[in-house]
Design a protein around this motif. Structure first.
Motif, PDB file in Angstrom:
ATOM      1  N   LYS A   1      35.459  -4.006 -60.016  1.00  0.00           N
ATOM      2  CA  LYS A   1      35.707  -4.354 -61.219  1.00  0.00           C
ATOM      3  C   LYS A   1      37.088  -3.365 -61.665  1.00  0.00           C
ATOM      4  O   LYS A   1      37.817  -3.504 -62.896  1.00  0.00           O
ATOM      5  CB  LYS A   1      34.923  -4.847 -62.117  1.00  0.00           C
ATOM      6  CG  LYS A   1      34.206  -5.966 -61.724  1.00  0.00           C
ATOM      7  CD  LYS A   1      33.287  -6.366 -63.151  1.00  0.00           C
ATOM      8  CE  LYS A   1      32.566  -7.793 -62.867  1.00  0.00           C
ATOM      9  NZ  LYS A   1      31.573  -7.976 -63.583  1.00  0.00           N
TER      10      LYS A   1
ATOM     11  N   ASP B   1      44.810  -9.101 -59.893  1.00  0.00           N
ATOM     12  CA  ASP B   1      44.142  -9.422 -61.402  1.00  0.00           C
ATOM     13  C   ASP B   1      43.475 -10.586 -61.134  1.00  0.00           C
ATOM     14  O   ASP B   1      43.394 -11.610 -60.241  1.00  0.00           O
ATOM     15  CB  ASP B   1      45.244 -10.162 -61.984  1.00  0.00           C
ATOM     16  CG  ASP B   1      46.264  -8.924 -62.679  1.00  0.00           C
ATOM     17  OD1 ASP B   1      45.573  -7.720 -62.894  1.00  0.00           O
ATOM     18  OD2 ASP B   1      47.340  -8.971 -62.805  1.00  0.00           O
TER      19      ASP B   1
ATOM     20  N   THR C   1      33.823 -14.251 -68.495  1.00  0.00           N
ATOM     21  CA  THR C   1      34.293 -13.163 -69.009  1.00  0.00           C
ATOM     22  C   THR C   1      35.475 -13.288 -69.764  1.00  0.00           C
ATOM     23  O   THR C   1      36.264 -14.002 -69.549  1.00  0.00           O
ATOM     24  CB  THR C   1      34.566 -12.045 -67.869  1.00  0.00           C
ATOM     25  OG1 THR C   1      33.844 -11.894 -66.734  1.00  0.00           O
ATOM     26  CG2 THR C   1      35.217 -10.420 -68.156  1.00  0.00           C
TER      27      THR C   1
ATOM     28  N   GLN D   1      40.629  -9.323 -65.938  1.00  0.00           N
ATOM     29  CA  GLN D   1      39.872  -8.066 -65.076  1.00  0.00           C
ATOM     30  C   GLN D   1      40.742  -7.823 -63.758  1.00  0.00           C
ATOM     31  O   GLN D   1      41.626  -8.492 -63.717  1.00  0.00           O
ATOM     32  CB  GLN D   1      38.445  -8.597 -64.608  1.00  0.00           C
ATOM     33  CG  GLN D   1      37.477  -9.036 -65.494  1.00  0.00           C
ATOM     34  CD  GLN D   1      36.199  -9.474 -64.764  1.00  0.00           C
ATOM     35  OE1 GLN D   1      35.112  -8.823 -64.730  1.00  0.00           O
ATOM     36  NE2 GLN D   1      36.278 -10.621 -64.147  1.00  0.00           N
TER      37      GLN D   1
END
Length: 185
Positions: A84, A97, A103, A107
């Motif tokens: 990550k 990306d 989430t 990220q």
């Protein structure tokens, strides 16, 4: 509201807590961390239907125990992990990306140049615990393609919501989405 969903997968039952995504949408939290029995059985079932491959990759983090167990059961000594974020030991990093439903913020996923080289020209199997929006899967696919790997399959234990309709993934079972009252959508 019903706060749990009973999942029956590969002959094993688990009660998954329902977690709020927004006012109208809840998901059943499927977490393999710490569940050795479930991880072993799911790895075995996925390997039985997996296409021929040279190496496997997953995204950090919930897919790690599954991929480890699949590698162990198939007798190979390696697998790849898309991190990550870049780590100090990584060189010649490739990043993409990713926007995941579980989430809150955007990220990235990244691999090192050495990991990319280990995929180049090889048959790569992408593995994850749950496929929902497909964003993580798309990011993993882009990493593999950028590295020159040949994707031979995309597998998950569960396909959440509309992901069960996808023809480009293989999974063991569907996982419904839920409304604010705990009813499957």
């Amino acid at each position: 509201m019903n706060s749990y969903y009973e999942l029956n997968i590969a002959g094993i039952k688990r009660n998954l807590p329902l977690c709020k995504v927004n006012d109208k949408l809840y998901i059943a939290a499927f977490v393999m961390f710490g569940d050795v029995e479930l991880t072993k059985v799911c790895a075995e079932k996925l390997l039985k239907i997996a296409p021929e491959h040279d190496i496997m990759i997953t995204a950090e983090s919930k897919g790690i125990p599954l991929l480890y167990e699949m590698a162990r059961q198939s007798g190979v000594n390696n697998y790849l992990l898309a991190r990550k974020g870049p780590k100090l030991y990584m060189q010649d990093i490739i990043t993409v990306d990713v926007d995941s439903i579980t989430t809150e913020k955007k990220q990235i996923l990244c691999i090192s140049g050495a990991d990319a080289e280990s995929m180049r020209g090889k048959r790569v199997l992408i593995v994850d615990d749950v496929i929902s929006t497909g964003e993580s899967l798309a990011a993993l696919s882009k990493l593999v393609e950028t590295a020159g790997g040949n994707i031979v399959g995309k597998m998950a234990v569960l396909a959440e919501g509309d992901a069960i309709e996808r023809h480009d993934i293989t999974c063991l079972a569907p996982l419904p989405l839920f409304d604010e009252n705990g009813n499957a959508l």
